[in-house]
Design an enzyme around this catalytic site. Sequence first.
Site, short mmCIF file in Angstrom:
data_model
loop_
_atom_site.label_atom_id
_atom_site.label_comp_id
_atom_site.label_asym_id
_atom_site.label_seq_id
_atom_site.Cartn_x
_atom_site.Cartn_y
_atom_site.Cartn_z
N ASP A 65 12.04 -1.36 -19.78
CA ASP A 65 12.51 -2.29 -18.91
C ASP A 65 12.38 -3.61 -19.87
OD1 ASP A 65 10.07 -3.00 -18.92
OD2 ASP A 65 9.68 -3.48 -16.89
N LYS A 66 12.49 -4.85 -19.35
CA LYS A 66 12.41 -6.07 -20.36
C LYS A 66 13.63 -6.01 -21.29
CE LYS A 66 7.60 -7.03 -19.64
NZ LYS A 66 7.75 -8.10 -19.06
#
Length: 527
Positions: free
Chosen positions: A502-503
Site C-alpha cells: 500500500d502507501k
Amino acid sequence: MGKEEKNYVNKESEDEMEIYGYKRCVWKLLLIVVGVVCSGGSLLLLLYWMPEWSVKATCTKTALKEAQIVLLRTTDEFRTWFRAKVYTLLTTGMDPMENSESQISKSVKNDEELCTGQHHVEHSKKRLLRKISENQALMVRYFEHRSVTYFWNNNLQNFKDLKGLTEGISWSAIHTHYSNGLSKDLEEYRKLFFGANEVEVEVPSVFKLLINEVLNPFYIFQIFSITVWSFNGYYYYGVAIIIMSIISIVTTLHTVRKQYVMLHDMVAAHSTVRVSVCRADNEIEEALSTDLVPGDILVIPSNGTIMPCDSVLLSGTCIVNESMLTGESVPQTKISLPNPMKTSKGLEDDEIYCPENHKRHTLFCGTTVIQTRFYSGERVKALVVRTGFSTTKGRLVRSILYPKPTDFKLYRDAYLFLLCLVGVAAIGFLYTIIHSILNKVIIATIIIKSLDIITITVPPALPAAMTAGIVFAQRRLKKLGISCISPQRINICGQLNLICFDKTGTLTEEGLNIWGIQRVEDNRSES
C-alpha cells in the site's frame, strides 16, 4: 478454594502478558544440581529450553511485591513463556513524575559519595545514584523485558511500564504545569527511572550467538547421533557430519552478527544530537539528546533538526519529514497544541493528550524537522513526552528485534512430520530391543543397536542442509539491500507467490491517478 486472581502487565494491549512472582528456594536448587549431575547435563538442557520449568523447578511461588524472579506468559494463541530477574534501585521517590524538588535537592546536598551494588546499571545511572543520600533513599523494584523496564507500583500492587507524559495528561495541564521545563536535579531524578534517551540495538557477542545456536535441539541431537555412531565404528560419516555442522554454525553466526551490526549502525545514525533545553528558570542550556527525559522543554532550531524523542509542540509551527516512520514523501505541517485556557470556550475544549490521536501536534522521534516558524519573536518549543524505546521509533525497532511468532501451516506440517519420524523411531527402538532379547544378544549391543535406530530415523544432516539454504538466500537478499536478523522467516517467504503493497506516496506522491485499464479475458491480460 477459589481460583487465584491473575495479574497482567500491558493489560488490554497487543503486548499483554500474565505475570507470576517467584522467589528462590535453596532445597529445590540443590535437587536440580543433583539431577543435572545424574543426568549428565540433560536436565540442564531441558530447563534451558523451557524457562517456565526452570523457574518452577528452582523457585517457590510468592506475591509479586516479594518476587525475586517473575514469569511472563503472552496471552495470544502462542502462550509463550519468558523469565526476568527482579532488581532494586535506590532513589528518593517512588514516582518519577512527582515534582519533589526540595526532597531531591536535600538528598543531593547530604551525601555525594553513595555507591549502590544492587544491580549493574549504565554509567549515567551510576553517576546519578552517587548523589542520593542513603538516609533519604527508597528502594524501587523493577525488571526488564525486551528493552522495556517495568517498575513496581504500590497503588496497583503490580509492575507497570512508564508512559512518560502520554497517560491522562490534559491539554490545559500541559500548558499550565509542564510548559516551564525542569531543573537539573529533577531531570537527573527522572533519568534514574527513564534511563538514557537512546534507541540502541545491542549486538550479541559471538559467544552468546554460539551458545544459542549450538544448544538448538537439532544440534544436540547431532551430538547424540555422532556419539552413538562412534561406538558402531561409523567414524568417517560422523566426521563428515561434524564438518558440515561446524561450517553451518560458523556461517550462520557470521551472517546473523553482520545483520545485527548493520541494524545497529542504521538505528544509531543521527540518534545522538546536541539540543537546546529550556530550564525552569528560563535559561537555555546546551545538552546531549541522551540526557533528555519526559518533561524537558526543547527549543527547536529554525534551520531544523532530527527529533531525538517524541514531543508535543507548545509554540510555533514546524514542517516535518516523516518518511522514516510512515514512508510518506510529502512533508507534514505540525501546529502547536491549543491552550484551552486561551479559547472562548475555555475548558470545554480541553482534551486528554494522546500522541497517536493528536499527530498534528506531535513531533515523533526519528523524523526530520525541515523548517520552523514562530510568531511575535517567541521560540518554537516542544515538550518531551516519551524517550528511548517508548518512542514511536523505539517501538518500531522493538518490533524488528522481537518479531511476533508465526503460526504458518508449513511449520505445523514440519513439526507433524518430525513427530511421525519420532513415532517410527520409537517403534523401531522397541522392536530392536525385543528382537535382541529374544535372540539373547548382549546388553551393550542391544543398547547401541537400539539407539542407532533412532539416529537413522531422524536425518542428522537436516539442520546443516537447511542452514546452507538459508545462508545462500540471505546473501541474495543482501545484494538487494535487504537485512534479516530472523533467518527462519526466509523459509516462509519462499512460499509466497503474491505480495501486495500500500502507501502510494511512499515512492511517488500523495494521491492515486488512473493511468489506464487492462482488460482481462480467460485469466489472461490482453497486451
